[in-house]
Design an enzyme around this catalytic site. Structure first.
Site, PDB file in Angstrom:
ATOM      1  N   TRP A  52      12.932  27.695  33.127  1.00  0.00           N
ATOM      2  CA  TRP A  52      12.921  28.221  34.668  1.00  0.00           C
ATOM      3  C   TRP A  52      12.741  29.737  34.696  1.00  0.00           C
ATOM      4  O   TRP A  52      11.892  30.198  35.722  1.00  0.00           O
ATOM      5  CB  TRP A  52      14.155  27.751  35.178  1.00  0.00           C
ATOM      6  CG  TRP A  52      14.385  26.600  35.728  1.00  0.00           C
ATOM      7  CD1 TRP A  52      15.137  25.299  34.926  1.00  0.00           C
ATOM      8  CD2 TRP A  52      13.477  25.842  36.539  1.00  0.00           C
ATOM      9  NE1 TRP A  52      14.867  24.090  35.331  1.00  0.00           N
ATOM     10  CE2 TRP A  52      13.700  24.288  36.317  1.00  0.00           C
ATOM     11  CE3 TRP A  52      12.627  25.942  37.328  1.00  0.00           C
ATOM     12  CZ2 TRP A  52      13.193  23.252  37.120  1.00  0.00           C
ATOM     13  CZ3 TRP A  52      12.079  24.926  38.165  1.00  0.00           C
ATOM     14  CH2 TRP A  52      12.232  23.878  38.062  1.00  0.00           C
ATOM     15  N   ASP A 104      19.237  33.526  39.290  1.00  0.00           N
ATOM     16  CA  ASP A 104      18.826  32.508  39.535  1.00  0.00           C
ATOM     17  C   ASP A 104      20.157  31.552  39.086  1.00  0.00           C
ATOM     18  O   ASP A 104      20.179  31.137  38.000  1.00  0.00           O
ATOM     19  CB  ASP A 104      17.702  31.947  39.038  1.00  0.00           C
ATOM     20  CG  ASP A 104      17.347  30.519  39.142  1.00  0.00           C
ATOM     21  OD1 ASP A 104      18.271  29.680  39.930  1.00  0.00           O
ATOM     22  OD2 ASP A 104      16.401  29.755  38.753  1.00  0.00           O
ATOM     23  N   LYS A 109      23.090  21.130  42.610  1.00  0.00           N
ATOM     24  CA  LYS A 109      23.692  20.743  41.338  1.00  0.00           C
ATOM     25  C   LYS A 109      25.061  20.748  41.560  1.00  0.00           C
ATOM     26  O   LYS A 109      25.824  19.899  41.634  1.00  0.00           O
ATOM     27  CB  LYS A 109      23.231  21.588  40.224  1.00  0.00           C
ATOM     28  CG  LYS A 109      21.610  21.322  39.954  1.00  0.00           C
ATOM     29  CD  LYS A 109      20.916  22.819  39.232  1.00  0.00           C
ATOM     30  CE  LYS A 109      19.331  22.788  39.570  1.00  0.00           C
ATOM     31  NZ  LYS A 109      18.916  21.420  38.669  1.00  0.00           N
TER      32      LYS A 109
HETATM   33  N1  PMP Z   1      16.068  27.412  38.612  1.00  0.00           N
HETATM   34  C1  PMP Z   1      16.617  26.525  37.977  1.00  0.00           C
HETATM   35  C2  PMP Z   1      17.568  27.298  36.900  1.00  0.00           C
HETATM   36  C3  PMP Z   1      16.726  25.020  38.036  1.00  0.00           C
HETATM   37  O1  PMP Z   1      17.555  24.493  37.262  1.00  0.00           O
HETATM   38  C4  PMP Z   1      15.934  24.529  39.155  1.00  0.00           C
HETATM   39  C5  PMP Z   1      15.678  23.135  39.339  1.00  0.00           C
HETATM   40  N2  PMP Z   1      16.337  22.446  38.355  1.00  0.00           N
HETATM   41  C6  PMP Z   1      15.017  25.499  39.904  1.00  0.00           C
HETATM   42  C7  PMP Z   1      15.276  27.035  39.340  1.00  0.00           C
HETATM   43  C8  PMP Z   1      14.137  24.889  40.806  1.00  0.00           C
HETATM   44  O2  PMP Z   1      14.858  24.613  42.081  1.00  0.00           O
HETATM   45  P1  PMP Z   1      14.488  24.015  43.237  1.00  0.00           P
HETATM   46  O3  PMP Z   1      13.911  22.437  42.852  1.00  0.00           O
HETATM   47  O4  PMP Z   1      15.551  23.942  44.072  1.00  0.00           O
HETATM   48  O5  PMP Z   1      13.019  24.669  43.735  1.00  0.00           O
END
Ligand code: PMP
Length: 360
Positions: free
Chosen positions: A102, A172, A196
Site C-alpha cells: 500500500w 494511512d 475494515k
Molecule cells: N491503504 C491500505 C493500508 C489498505 O489496506 C487499502 C485497502 N485494502 C487501501 C489503502 C486502499 O483503500 P481503498 O480501497 O479504500 O481505496
C-alpha cells in the site's frame, strides 16, 4: 445460514450488534418513517446522525479541536492523490516510507505531483520489517512525511510513531485505525478507508490539522480540496450517508466495549493467540519480524503449499471464511479487526491444530 467467522481483509466483518440495529432501523429510522438511505443529507434527521457520529469519533480517538474530521468518498486510494495535492505545494517535496504494497501505491500516486524521497524497507524483494525508530532521516525540505502504520497485505506494522520533528506526519491508517488508543496530536493528517474497522466501503475518513488545509496546488479539483470539504462539513455534495450512519453505529459499539483501550486489550490478546499458534508449530510460519507484526492482518504459510486449497476448503466447511492470502504474497491471511470476536480466533487456532494433526 448461520453467520460465519469472516477473516476478510476488507470489506470486512462488522459487529453483529451493529448489523442487527441497522436491520431494526432499516425501514423506519426512529419514527421518521424512512430509511437513513432515503433521507436528505441536509435534513435535520441526517444532520443529527452525522454530528453524533463525528462527536463519538472525536471522543473515541480524543481528537483535538484543532483538527477537522472529514467524511469523504473515493477510498484511501483517492487520498493517495489528495494528500500531495493539498500538502506538497510549499516545496514540491515529500518523504515516504516504503514498507509494503500500500505504501508503494501511495508513492506511485504522489510522484504524479511532486518530488518523492523514499525511506525503503524492502529487503531481498520482501517486506517483513519496518525501519528502526532511529534508523531513518527526514529531508529538511520535505513538506510532510507519509507512512502506512499497518501494511494490510504483508501484515507489517509499526510499533512506534515515527519522530519527524516539526514535519507533518501523514498516516494511512486504513487497516489499523480504532484498533487501540492513538495520540492524534502527533499527526498532521490521518486517513482511512472505512471498510475494515469503521463501517461499510464507500466512506473515507480524513482527520487533518487545520493549519494544513487551504494551500492546494493549482489544478486541485474542488472535491479534492480539503478546504471545500472542511468548509462544507463534508457536504459540498451528497456524502456517503448510509456509510456515515453505520460508522456512527460502530463508534457507539466501540464506546460500549470500553473504547479504544478496551479494544486494544482484546486485539492484543487475539493477535498473541494466533501468532503463538503459528510460532509453536513447524507446520505454519509467518515471515514478519516479531517486533513488526500486525495486530490486524496475520499472514501465514503452510509448510507444503500444495495443501493450501485443502486448508481453505476445510476451513470454509468449518465456518472460517476468506482466509486466502493476497494474490501477491500467496498463503493465508487472517484479518482480525475489531469486529472479529476472540471466539473466532480461538476457532481458527483449533482448526489449524486439527488440520496439522491430520496433514503433517
Ligand atoms: N491503504 C491500505 C493500508 C489498505 O489496506 C487499502 C485497502 N485494502 C487501501 C489503502 C486502499 O483503500 P481503498 O480501497 O479504500 O481505496
Amino acid at each position: 445460514m448461520a453467520r460465519v467467522y469472516n477473516f476478510s481483509a476488507g470489506p470486512a466483518a462488522l459487529p453483529e450488534e451493529v448489523l442487527t440495529q441497522a436491520q431494526a432501523e432499516m425501514l423506519d429510522w426512529r419514527g421518521s418513517g424512512m430509511s437513513v438511505m432515503e433521507m436528505s443529507h441536509r435534513g435535520k434527521e441526517f444532520m443529527s446522525i452525522a454530528e453524533e457520529a463525528e462527536a463519538d469519533l472525536r471522543e473515541l480517538m480524543d481528537i483535538p479541536s484543532s483538527y477537522k474530521v472529514l467524511f469523504l468518498q473515493g477510498g484511501a486510494s483517492s487520498q493517495f492523490a489528495a494528500i500531495p495535492m493539498n500538502l506538497i505545494g510549499r516545496t514540491g517535496k515529500a518523504d515516504y516510507f516504503r514498507t509494503g504494497s500500500w505504501s508503494k501505491k501511495a508513492i506511485a500516486e504522489a510522484r504524479r505531483f511532486g518530488d518523492i524521497a523514499v525511506i525503503d524497507a524492502e529487503q531481498d524483494g520482501k517486506f517483513t520489517r519496518v525501519p528502526a525508530a532511529d534508523g531513518f532521516s527526514i529531508s529538511s525540505d520535505a513538506t510532510y512525511v507519509h507512512y502506512t502504520p499497518n501494511e494490510t497485505i504483508e501484515g507489517v506494522e509499526f510499533s512506534y510513531i515515527p519522530d519527524t520533528g516539526d514535519m507533518p506526519l501523514v498516516a494511512d491508517m486504513s487497516s489499523t485505525i480504532l484498533s487501540r488508543p492513538l495520540d492524534v496530536s502527533r499527526y498532521g493528517l490521518i486517513y482511512a478507508g472505512a471498510q475494515k474497522n469503521i463501517g461499510p466501503a464507500g466512506l473515507t475518513i480524513v482527520i487533518v490539522r487545520e493549519d494544513l488545509i487551504g494551500s492546494p496546488i493549482d489544478g486541485t479539483p474542488t472535491m479534492f480540496n480539503y478546504l471545500t470539504q472542511a468548509d462544507a462539513g463534508s457536504m459540498y455534495n451528497t456524502p456517503p450517508t448510509y456509510g456515515w450512519y453505520l460508522a456512527g453505529l460502530v463508534f457507539k459499539w466501540l464506546k460500549s466495549k470500553g473504547g479504544l483501550a478496551g479494544m486494544a486489550q482484546i486485539n492484543e490478546r487475539k493477535a498473541a493467540r494466533l501468532y503463538e499458534a503459528i510460532d509453536t508449530s513447524a507446520f505454519y510460519a509467518n515471515p514478519v519480524a516479531r517486533d513488526c507484526r500486525s495486530w490486524m492482518n496475520v499472514p501465514f504459510t503452510l509448510a507444503d503449499s500444495a495443501l493450501d486449497a485443502e486448508f481453505l476448503k476445510q476451513a470454509g466447511e468449518a465456518g472460517l471464511k476468506t482466509l486466502k492470502g493476497h494474490r501477491s504474497v500467496g498463503g493465508m491471511r487472517a484479518s482480525i479487526y475489531n469486529a472479529m470476536p476472540e471466539a473466532g480466533v480461538e476457532a481458527l487456532v483449533e482448526f489449524m491444530a486439527e488440520f496439522e494433526r491430520n496433514n503433517a
